[in-house]
Design an enzyme around this catalytic site. Structure first.
Site, PDB file in Angstrom:
ATOM      1  N   HIS A 109     -15.189  -6.024  -1.731  1.00  0.00           N
ATOM      2  CA  HIS A 109     -15.471  -7.401  -2.143  1.00  0.00           C
ATOM      3  C   HIS A 109     -16.644  -8.015  -1.391  1.00  0.00           C
ATOM      4  CE1 HIS A 109     -11.478  -6.454  -3.542  1.00  0.00           C
ATOM      5  NE2 HIS A 109     -11.046  -6.359  -2.300  1.00  0.00           N
ATOM      6  N   ASN A 149     -12.603   4.564  -1.947  1.00  0.00           N
ATOM      7  CA  ASN A 149     -11.811   3.343  -1.813  1.00  0.00           C
ATOM      8  C   ASN A 149     -12.524   2.516  -0.753  1.00  0.00           C
ATOM      9  OD1 ASN A 149     -10.090   1.255  -1.371  1.00  0.00           O
ATOM     10  ND2 ASN A 149      -8.233   2.508  -1.157  1.00  0.00           N
ATOM     11  N   TYR A 161       0.794  -1.230   0.000  1.00  0.00           N
ATOM     12  CA  TYR A 161       0.000   0.000   0.000  1.00  0.00           C
ATOM     13  C   TYR A 161       0.827   1.281   0.000  1.00  0.00           C
ATOM     14  CZ  TYR A 161      -3.754  -3.288   0.984  1.00  0.00           C
ATOM     15  OH  TYR A 161      -4.644  -4.337   0.903  1.00  0.00           O
ATOM     16  N   ASP A 190     -25.448  -0.143  -2.433  1.00  0.00           N
ATOM     17  CA  ASP A 190     -26.806   0.401  -2.481  1.00  0.00           C
ATOM     18  C   ASP A 190     -26.833   1.870  -2.048  1.00  0.00           C
ATOM     19  OD1 ASP A 190     -27.885  -1.947  -3.407  1.00  0.00           O
ATOM     20  OD2 ASP A 190     -28.686  -2.592  -1.475  1.00  0.00           O
ATOM     21  N   HIS A 225      -8.234   2.184  -5.831  1.00  0.00           N
ATOM     22  CA  HIS A 225      -7.471   1.277  -4.971  1.00  0.00           C
ATOM     23  C   HIS A 225      -6.006   1.641  -5.069  1.00  0.00           C
ATOM     24  CE1 HIS A 225     -10.966  -1.237  -4.414  1.00  0.00           C
ATOM     25  NE2 HIS A 225     -11.183  -1.119  -5.714  1.00  0.00           N
ATOM     26  N   LEU A 226      -5.330   1.543  -3.950  1.00  0.00           N
ATOM     27  CA  LEU A 226      -3.891   1.787  -3.950  1.00  0.00           C
ATOM     28  C   LEU A 226      -3.166   0.667  -4.701  1.00  0.00           C
ATOM     29  CD1 LEU A 226      -4.277   2.586  -0.286  1.00  0.00           C
ATOM     30  CD2 LEU A 226      -3.036   4.196  -1.714  1.00  0.00           C
ATOM     31  N   SER A 227      -3.545  -0.566  -4.379  1.00  0.00           N
ATOM     32  CA  SER A 227      -2.906  -1.717  -5.015  1.00  0.00           C
ATOM     33  C   SER A 227      -3.678  -2.095  -6.282  1.00  0.00           C
ATOM     34  CB  SER A 227      -2.886  -2.899  -4.043  1.00  0.00           C
ATOM     35  OG  SER A 227      -4.206  -3.320  -3.744  1.00  0.00           O
TER      36      SER A 227
HETATM   37  C1  DQA Z   1      -7.590  -1.844  -1.309  1.00  0.00           C
HETATM   38  C2  DQA Z   1      -7.619  -3.275  -1.869  1.00  0.00           C
HETATM   39  C3  DQA Z   1      -8.563  -4.162  -1.067  1.00  0.00           C
HETATM   40  O1  DQA Z   1      -8.582  -5.479  -1.594  1.00  0.00           O
HETATM   41  C4  DQA Z   1      -8.108  -4.240   0.372  1.00  0.00           C
HETATM   42  O2  DQA Z   1      -9.031  -4.988   1.149  1.00  0.00           O
HETATM   43  C5  DQA Z   1      -7.857  -2.891   0.986  1.00  0.00           C
HETATM   44  C6  DQA Z   1      -7.255  -1.839   0.176  1.00  0.00           C
HETATM   45  C7  DQA Z   1      -6.528  -0.962  -2.005  1.00  0.00           C
HETATM   46  O3  DQA Z   1      -6.617   0.249  -1.869  1.00  0.00           O
HETATM   47  O4  DQA Z   1      -5.621  -1.477  -2.668  1.00  0.00           O
HETATM   48  O5  DQA Z   1      -8.061  -2.702   2.178  1.00  0.00           O
HETATM   49  O6  DQA Z   1      -8.850  -1.256  -1.507  1.00  0.00           O
END
Ligand code: DQA
Length: 143
Positions: free
Chosen positions: A79, A73, A22, A86, A99-101
């Protein structure tokens, strides 16, 4: 234009949390960078983090009356959370999922998102820059 930035669970730990995945920027630094860019374009921005699904749902719902655009985010809720999805739909406001990753390079359970099909777009894998890219997109296309 009023922008709501929603950060999901565990993002309060950024900087120390799995930095190889991250990055090392803290949530505070990410929010400050967003505020600086927003300020340059005279945008109103409010950043909100919670580890509680209900708090994120309530905040997302407030966009119905209080915000024009959402950057989210959803973190782990990406997931799992039909209810947060909603709430975004209920707000009726456009959103960008960040998403960071790169979630597609990781475990299979992270490849599915409850948000991608309702988002304007998804930005995943650019670390702290993912948020900035989202805001730049709004500035270029909605101002
Ligand atoms: C995340 C990716 C998600 O799978 C993970 O549960 C996170 C961070 C990201 O920013 O990469 O908490 O949303």
């Amino acid at each position: 234009m009023r922008i709501l930035v929603l950060h999901g669970p565990n993002l309060n730990l950024l900087g120390k949390r799995e930095p190889e995945t991250y990055g090392t920027a803290t949530l505070d630094q990410i929010n400050k960078n967003l505020s600086t860019l927003a300020g340059r374009h005279k945008l109103d921005i409010n950043c909100f983090q919670s580890n509680c699904e209900g708090e994120l749902i309530t905040k997302a719902g407030s966009a119905l009356t209080d915000y024009d655009f959402i950057i989210i985010n959803p973190a782990g809720f990406t997931h799992t959370s039909v209810a947060l999805r909603d709430a975004l739909l209920a707000s009726g406001k456009p959103c960008i999922e960040v998403h960071l990753s790169n979630i597609y390079k990781r475990e299979e359970f992270r490849h599915f998102s409850y948000f991608s099909d309702i988002a304007v777009g998804v930005i995943s894998g650019f670390g702290e820059h993912s948020y900035i890219f989202a805001l730049e997109y709004i500035i270029k296309n909605y101002l």
